[in-house]
Design an enzyme around this catalytic site. Structure first.
Site, PDB file in Angstrom:
ATOM      1  NE  ARG A  18      -3.896   0.065   2.128  1.00 52.39           N
ATOM      2  CZ  ARG A  18      -4.802   0.306   2.907  1.00 52.39           C
ATOM      3  NH1 ARG A  18      -4.790  -0.427   3.951  1.00 52.39           N
ATOM      4  NH2 ARG A  18      -5.520   1.251   3.053  1.00 52.39           N
TER       5      ARG A  18
ATOM      6  CG  ASP B 119     -13.122   2.019   5.680  1.00 55.52           C
ATOM      7  OD1 ASP B 119     -12.399   2.165   4.715  1.00 55.52           O
ATOM      8  OD2 ASP B 119     -12.828   2.324   6.726  1.00 55.52           O
TER       9      ASP B 119
HETATM   10  C1  S3P Z   1      -9.274   5.261   8.711  1.00 56.31           C
HETATM   11  C2  S3P Z   1      -9.395   6.206   7.610  1.00 56.31           C
HETATM   12  C3  S3P Z   1      -9.629   5.676   6.226  1.00 56.31           C
HETATM   13  C4  S3P Z   1     -10.110   4.079   6.298  1.00 56.31           C
HETATM   14  C5  S3P Z   1      -9.686   3.275   7.132  1.00 56.31           C
HETATM   15  C6  S3P Z   1      -9.598   3.781   8.572  1.00 56.31           C
HETATM   16  C7  S3P Z   1      -8.508   5.898  10.064  1.00 56.31           C
HETATM   17  O1  S3P Z   1      -8.483   5.602   5.334  1.00 56.31           O
HETATM   18  O2  S3P Z   1     -10.380   3.623   5.043  1.00 56.31           O
HETATM   19  O3  S3P Z   1     -10.173   1.958   7.435  1.00 56.31           O
HETATM   20  O4  S3P Z   1      -8.780   5.086  11.220  1.00 56.31           O
HETATM   21  O5  S3P Z   1      -8.240   7.062   9.961  1.00 56.31           O
HETATM   22  P1  S3P Z   1      -7.988   6.875   4.764  1.00 56.31           P
HETATM   23  O6  S3P Z   1      -7.946   7.887   5.702  1.00 56.31           O
HETATM   24  O7  S3P Z   1      -6.623   6.462   3.969  1.00 56.31           O
HETATM   25  O8  S3P Z   1      -8.949   7.321   3.593  1.00 56.31           O
END
Ligand code: S3P
Length: 429
Positions: free
Chosen positions: A122, A315
């Site tokens: 990632r 999500d």
């Molecule tokens: C999260 C932010 C999201 C989400 C992840 C959890 C977090 O990702 O998809 O499952 O806890 O800050 P991104 O901030 O990269 O979009």
């Protein structure tokens, strides 16, 4: 490899509570560890992702006691973490890795973060780049794009950063670094991503300002330990919301779910599709809005999904795809490119899986078109090692023409270890 098959059911009925919010659980450990005094956490999600964060802080000398009900974190203050003696294993958890990068960059020690085969694929430059602008010394594979990440802690200086992606992980990494950086750290984003960090920083007494221009964190103030109650995770509730909508004869009450407006895109999307969803007994717990959610089976119709709601439901797209497959007409998803860099490429994974059960899906670079069917067909599909893909396809099986078998379902434990047992309690056979 564990496989699981779901057969169609006659209804999804009853009352459930889902486990604690994953995002809030991560942050409670992080802020509790760098605060002064004790932090208690009730409702902590004991999923693999959060356990990775918990182990990381234990490895940096923080005493965390878990009696099965309440976590007790003996906070060490902003400068109390100690150098870990080994690589920190973030497992599958992007939140652990990205937020820890921000927190570790200004420590006075060396640390290395790694994770499983999915996490090591990632993108990490999105956090490394702004942190390097703050003066951080960070290395990763592929020129800083991928883990393992090496962090040589040093003093940072606050910057003003306009993030090109709406990402709570990027924002939170910079906010954590900002607690240590000289001066102020200012972060803006194209749409407001989940604001759990902002709320929790305030709850712990950090020097923080939020507004239309984004968030500003100023260093120099110690945080104070707090008592936190973690609400149920709306991202886990989403699987049962869609299950109750698509299985005729369903009525389900999900108690104590976090309904922070930066997370309720799923409710807005399902409601726009014609879903019957009511929020009952709305209240506030530890600075987060909470409600009970009542869902009844509904005839869904296809809609167009793009813009800021995508960030507020990021999500939930795998399970939104399942709702779309069961809706009348076409659902069009756009401006959702971020789905390609989640635990797996969720656009490709859901397109492959839905086609395997008779649904016509067209992929675009930043989304997909899904043509709903009268009934999804029986079939065998893959999790792609992604918890949310696995659970979404299991939900699809509840209203399919026959059994849907999903391979490699161990990954469900990353965010929702009790998914299978809760499913058993509400499925009417
Ligand atoms: C999260 C932010 C999201 C989400 C992840 C959890 C977090 O990702 O998809 O499952 O806890 O800050 P991104 O901030 O990269 O979009």
């Amino acid at each position: 490899m564990q496989n699981y098959a779901v057969r169609p059911v006659k209804g999804i009925r009853g009352e459930i509570a889902v486990p604690g919010d994953k995002s809030i659980s991560h942050r409670s450990i992080m802020l509790g560890s760098i605060s002064r005094g004790e932090t208690t956490v009730r409702g902590f999600l004991r999923g693999e992702d959060n356990i990775a964060t918990l182990n990381a802080f234990r490895a940096m000398g923080v005493a965390i006691d878990d009696d099965g009900e309440t976590l007790r974190i003996a906070g060490k203050g902003l400068r109390g973490l100690s150098e870990p003696t080994d690589v920190i294993d973030c497992g599958n958890s992007g939140t652990s890795m990205r937020l820890l990068t921000g927190l570790l960059a200004p420590q006075r020690f060396y640390s290395v973060l790694s994770g499983d085969q999915y996490l090591r694929r990632r993108p990490m430059r999105r956090v490394l780049e702004p942190l390097v602008q703050m003066g951080a010394c960070l290395y990763g594979r592929e020129g800083g794009e991928k883990a393992p990440l090496a962090i040589i802690g040093r003093g940072l200086t606050g910057i003003s950063y306009a993030s090109p992606v709406a990402s709570a992980q990027v924002k939170s990494a910079l906010m954590l670094a900002g607690l240590y950086a000289e001066g102020e750290t200012r972060i803006s984003e194209p749409h407001l991503s989940r604001d759990h960090s902002e709320r929790m920083f305030r709850h712990f007494g950090a020097d923080i300002e939020t507004g239309h221009g984004g968030v500003v964190v100023r260093s120099g103030r110690e945080l104070e330990g707090r008592d936190i109650v973690v609400p149920g995770d709306i991202s886990s509730a989403a699987f049962f919301m869609v299950a109750a909508l698509i299985v005729p004869g369903s009525e389900l009450l999900i108690r104590g779910v976090g309904v922070n407006p930066t997370r309720t895109g799923i409710i807005d999307i399902l409601t726009a599709m014609g879903g019957s969803i009511e929020l009952l007994d709305q209240r506030e717990v530890s600075g987060e809005p909470v409600a009970d959610i009542l869902v009844r089976s509904s005839r869904l119709k296809g809609i167009e999904i793009a813009g800021e709601v995508v960030t507020r439901a990021i999500d939930e797209f795998p399970v939104i795809c399942v709702a779309a497959a069961n809706a009348e007409g076409r659902t069009v998803v756009r401006e959702a490119r971020e789905l390609r860099v989640k635990e797996t490429d969720r656009i490709a994974a859901m397109a492959t899986n839905l086609r395997a059960v008779g649904v016509s899906v067209t992929e675009t670079e930043d989304g997909m078109d899904i043509d709903g069917v009268e009934r999804v067909a029986a079939g065998a599909v893959e999790s792609f090692g992604d918890h949310r893909i696995a659970m979404s396809m299991l939900v699809a099986g509840l209203s399919a023409a026959g059994e849907i078998a999903v391979s490699d379902t161990e990954c469900v434990a990353t965010s929702f270890p009790t998914f299978f047992s809760i499913l058993e309690t509400v499925a009417v056979r």
